[in-house]
Design a protein around this motif. Structure first.
Motif, PDB file in Angstrom:
ATOM      1  N   THR A   1    -105.897  -8.141  13.167  1.00  0.00           N
ATOM      2  CA  THR A   1    -105.004  -8.738  14.610  1.00  0.00           C
ATOM      3  C   THR A   1    -103.890  -7.254  14.356  1.00  0.00           C
ATOM      4  OG1 THR A   1    -104.604 -10.689  14.074  1.00  0.00           O
ATOM      5  CG2 THR A   1    -102.745  -9.879  14.804  1.00  0.00           C
ATOM      6  N   GLU A   2    -103.337  -7.049  15.145  1.00  0.00           N
ATOM      7  CA  GLU A   2    -102.146  -5.271  15.189  1.00  0.00           C
ATOM      8  C   GLU A   2    -100.643  -5.982  14.887  1.00  0.00           C
ATOM      9  OE1 GLU A   2    -100.949  -1.584  18.047  1.00  0.00           O
ATOM     10  OE2 GLU A   2    -102.099  -3.942  19.022  1.00  0.00           O
ATOM     11  N   ILE A   3    -100.213  -5.510  13.946  1.00  0.00           N
ATOM     12  CA  ILE A   3     -99.300  -5.497  13.481  1.00  0.00           C
ATOM     13  C   ILE A   3     -98.378  -4.073  13.692  1.00  0.00           C
ATOM     14  CG2 ILE A   3     -97.593  -6.199  12.261  1.00  0.00           C
ATOM     15  CD1 ILE A   3     -99.307  -8.069  12.696  1.00  0.00           C
ATOM     16  N   THR A   4     -97.694  -4.370  15.269  1.00  0.00           N
ATOM     17  CA  THR A   4     -96.705  -2.796  14.984  1.00  0.00           C
ATOM     18  C   THR A   4     -95.288  -2.457  14.869  1.00  0.00           C
ATOM     19  OG1 THR A   4     -95.675  -3.473  17.211  1.00  0.00           O
ATOM     20  CG2 THR A   4     -97.967  -2.895  17.708  1.00  0.00           C
ATOM     21  N   ALA A   5     -95.868  -1.507  14.280  1.00  0.00           N
ATOM     22  CA  ALA A   5     -94.964  -0.364  13.710  1.00  0.00           C
ATOM     23  C   ALA A   5     -93.022  -1.291  14.357  1.00  0.00           C
ATOM     24  CB  ALA A   5     -93.952   1.273  14.064  1.00  0.00           C
ATOM     25  N   ASN A   6     -93.143  -0.971  16.217  1.00  0.00           N
ATOM     26  CA  ASN A   6     -91.608  -1.892  16.986  1.00  0.00           C
ATOM     27  C   ASN A   6     -91.698  -3.229  15.585  1.00  0.00           C
ATOM     28  OD1 ASN A   6     -93.808  -2.598  18.657  1.00  0.00           O
ATOM     29  ND2 ASN A   6     -92.374  -3.294  19.373  1.00  0.00           N
ATOM     30  N   ARG A   7     -92.479  -4.378  16.099  1.00  0.00           N
ATOM     31  CA  ARG A   7     -92.877  -5.583  15.705  1.00  0.00           C
ATOM     32  C   ARG A   7     -92.012  -5.969  13.781  1.00  0.00           C
ATOM     33  NH1 ARG A   7     -94.580  -9.633  17.803  1.00  0.00           N
ATOM     34  NH2 ARG A   7     -95.905  -8.490  18.992  1.00  0.00           N
ATOM     35  N   LEU A   8     -92.818  -5.060  12.844  1.00  0.00           N
ATOM     36  CA  LEU A   8     -92.130  -5.070  11.762  1.00  0.00           C
ATOM     37  C   LEU A   8     -90.829  -4.662  11.810  1.00  0.00           C
ATOM     38  CD1 LEU A   8     -94.900  -2.773  10.330  1.00  0.00           C
ATOM     39  CD2 LEU A   8     -94.197  -5.482   9.922  1.00  0.00           C
ATOM     40  N   ALA A   9     -90.253  -3.257  12.887  1.00  0.00           N
ATOM     41  CA  ALA A   9     -88.494  -3.088  12.306  1.00  0.00           C
ATOM     42  C   ALA A   9     -87.856  -4.259  12.856  1.00  0.00           C
ATOM     43  CB  ALA A   9     -88.567  -1.188  13.967  1.00  0.00           C
ATOM     44  N   GLY A  10     -88.439  -4.826  14.163  1.00  0.00           N
ATOM     45  CA  GLY A  10     -87.806  -6.311  14.965  1.00  0.00           C
ATOM     46  C   GLY A  10     -87.352  -6.862  13.974  1.00  0.00           C
TER      47      GLY A  10
ATOM     48  N   GLY B   1     -83.368  -6.986  17.192  1.00  0.00           N
ATOM     49  CA  GLY B   1     -84.720  -6.846  16.939  1.00  0.00           C
ATOM     50  C   GLY B   1     -85.424  -7.377  17.816  1.00  0.00           C
ATOM     51  N   LEU B   2     -84.590  -8.207  18.417  1.00  0.00           N
ATOM     52  CA  LEU B   2     -85.793  -8.895  19.735  1.00  0.00           C
ATOM     53  C   LEU B   2     -86.390  -8.083  20.603  1.00  0.00           C
ATOM     54  CD1 LEU B   2     -83.045 -12.200  20.434  1.00  0.00           C
ATOM     55  CD2 LEU B   2     -85.920 -11.683  19.243  1.00  0.00           C
ATOM     56  N   LEU B   3     -85.508  -7.278  21.434  1.00  0.00           N
ATOM     57  CA  LEU B   3     -85.488  -5.582  21.415  1.00  0.00           C
ATOM     58  C   LEU B   3     -87.282  -4.963  21.432  1.00  0.00           C
ATOM     59  CD1 LEU B   3     -82.430  -5.254  23.571  1.00  0.00           C
ATOM     60  CD2 LEU B   3     -84.657  -5.997  24.684  1.00  0.00           C
ATOM     61  N   ALA B   4     -86.643  -5.139  20.607  1.00  0.00           N
ATOM     62  CA  ALA B   4     -87.696  -4.096  19.231  1.00  0.00           C
ATOM     63  C   ALA B   4     -89.288  -5.226  19.269  1.00  0.00           C
ATOM     64  CB  ALA B   4     -87.229  -3.293  18.288  1.00  0.00           C
ATOM     65  N   ILE B   5     -89.179  -6.235  19.123  1.00  0.00           N
ATOM     66  CA  ILE B   5     -90.265  -7.073  19.051  1.00  0.00           C
ATOM     67  C   ILE B   5     -91.092  -7.283  20.305  1.00  0.00           C
ATOM     68  CG2 ILE B   5     -91.224  -9.396  19.084  1.00  0.00           C
ATOM     69  CD1 ILE B   5     -88.782  -9.700  16.636  1.00  0.00           C
TER      70      ILE B   5
ATOM     71  N   THR C   1     -94.316 -16.610  18.771  1.00  0.00           N
ATOM     72  CA  THR C   1     -93.629 -17.419  18.395  1.00  0.00           C
ATOM     73  C   THR C   1     -92.490 -17.701  17.758  1.00  0.00           C
ATOM     74  OG1 THR C   1     -95.434 -18.579  19.897  1.00  0.00           O
ATOM     75  CG2 THR C   1     -93.661 -19.957  18.618  1.00  0.00           C
ATOM     76  N   SER C   2     -93.316 -17.329  16.000  1.00  0.00           N
ATOM     77  CA  SER C   2     -92.418 -16.981  15.539  1.00  0.00           C
ATOM     78  C   SER C   2     -91.150 -16.692  14.952  1.00  0.00           C
ATOM     79  CB  SER C   2     -93.704 -16.981  13.705  1.00  0.00           C
ATOM     80  OG  SER C   2     -93.446 -15.528  14.141  1.00  0.00           O
ATOM     81  N   MET C   3     -90.421 -15.739  16.329  1.00  0.00           N
ATOM     82  CA  MET C   3     -89.516 -15.468  16.265  1.00  0.00           C
ATOM     83  C   MET C   3     -88.449 -15.965  16.512  1.00  0.00           C
ATOM     84  SD  MET C   3     -90.682 -11.935  15.089  1.00  0.00           S
ATOM     85  CE  MET C   3     -92.341 -10.995  15.112  1.00  0.00           C
ATOM     86  N   VAL C   4     -88.905 -17.223  16.788  1.00  0.00           N
ATOM     87  CA  VAL C   4     -87.576 -17.788  17.837  1.00  0.00           C
ATOM     88  C   VAL C   4     -86.847 -18.260  16.228  1.00  0.00           C
ATOM     89  CG1 VAL C   4     -88.600 -20.348  16.633  1.00  0.00           C
ATOM     90  CG2 VAL C   4     -87.650 -20.321  18.334  1.00  0.00           C
TER      91      VAL C   4
END
Length: 304
Positions: free
Chosen positions: A123-132, A289-293, A252-255
């Motif tokens: 599974t790809e975990i991108t830098a923007n997701r981690l930053a978000g 954070g949501l925008l970054a994600i 979904t977990s970002m909720v």
């Protein structure tokens, strides 16, 4: 490597609605716990929600699955997504402030990423997701300020219990994705895991709480239990399983990053509570954070 889907406007709208429903659950459970012990509140929550969804499915003429593998999945999902996290969070809320519990609950995306990478390394975990995730957690901390820590102090065991609940949620999100492959509709999946949770909780409550010896709860507690079951559980889980199947576990977990913000806004709109500067600052960090994600704004900026 597999990538998580991008979110459309409908996906974001449903996540916001889900955050409001689950944000309200901290308030509803706090009211209910004033009259009943945690395990009993868990049982009433899942049983009422299962009854409501069962009636809904029957009215729609939908047949419930009978295959043993499906019901095994329901029982595992019920354990990971209901019994363990609800019990741990409710017990934690009897010892610490609900605000602190919501902050700890907001770490669910971190555990979701850890569980996903451990069980599905491709599974790809991108830098923007981690930053978000980092921005979102920082926003939650700023939003709640020091008030969340002022109720009973730093009680280690209740905080560890709440963190255990978030780990269980992270595992449940990963496990629940198989429901789509099994051809289980969101409402059916929600009913199945809630029904399984009810069956598992009955002997626990009978042995630990002996609910027939408890006094009847007051009107406020009864109303809170009904809202907790129908809104924050039955309706919320239909949205949750739909989101799992469409946008994936990590999205979904970002909720959980939005839940404390939703709780603050609900308090302001419904109870007349005033927002302070740290609330606005925290909400701004969560929005960033949501925008970054989501990543679309970042991609547009890079193209320019």
């Amino acid at each position: 490597m597999s990538a998580q889907p991008s979110l459309r406007m409908l996906d974001w709208a449903l996540l916001v609605l889900l955050s409001v429903l689950w944000g309200g659950s901290f308030f509803f459970s706090k009211v209910a716990l004033a009259d009943w012990p945690p395990f009993t509140v868990v049982l009433v929550r899942v049983a009422l929600a299962a009854l409501a969804l069962g009636l809904y499915l029957r009215a729609r003429g939908r047949r419930l699955p009978t295959a043993a593998p499906v019901w095994r999945a329901f029982f595992v999902m019920g354990l990971l997504n209901n019994i363990l996290p609800f019990s741990l969070l409710f017990w934690g809320q009897t010892q610490i402030a609900s605000g602190l519990a919501s902050i700890l609950n907001a770490t669910t995306p971190v555990f979701a990423i850890l569980v996903t990478k451990a069980l599905a390394p491709e599974t790809e975990i991108t830098a923007n997701r981690l930053a978000g995730v980092a921005l979102g957690l920082a926003g939650v901390a700023v939003l709640m300020g020091g008030d969340a820590l002022s109720s009973t102090g730093f009680a280690v065991l209740p905080m560890l219990a709440c963190l255990g609940a978030t780990l269980s949620y992270g595992a449940a999100g990963f496990y629940g994705q198989r429901f789509q492959a099994m051809g289980i509709a969101p409402a059916t999946g929600a009913f199945g895991q809630l029904a399984a949770s009810s069956l598992l909780m009955i002997p626990v409550v009978c042995l630990s709480d002996r609910p027939w010896t408890l006094p009847l709860p007051g009107p406020a507690s009864l109303a809170a239990l009904v809202a907790l079951a129908l809104l924050s559980t039955a309706l919320a889980y239909v949205i949750y399983f739909r989101s799992l199947s469409v946008i994936g576990q990590l999205n979904t977990s970002m909720v959980t990053l939005m839940i404390p913000g939703s709780a603050i806004l609900l308090g302001s709109l419904v109870l007349g509570e005033r927002l302070s500067a740290n609330h606005y600052a925290g909400l701004a960090l969560i929005a960033l954070g949501l925008l970054a994600i989501d990543g679309r704004l970042w991609r547009r900026l890079r193209r320019r």
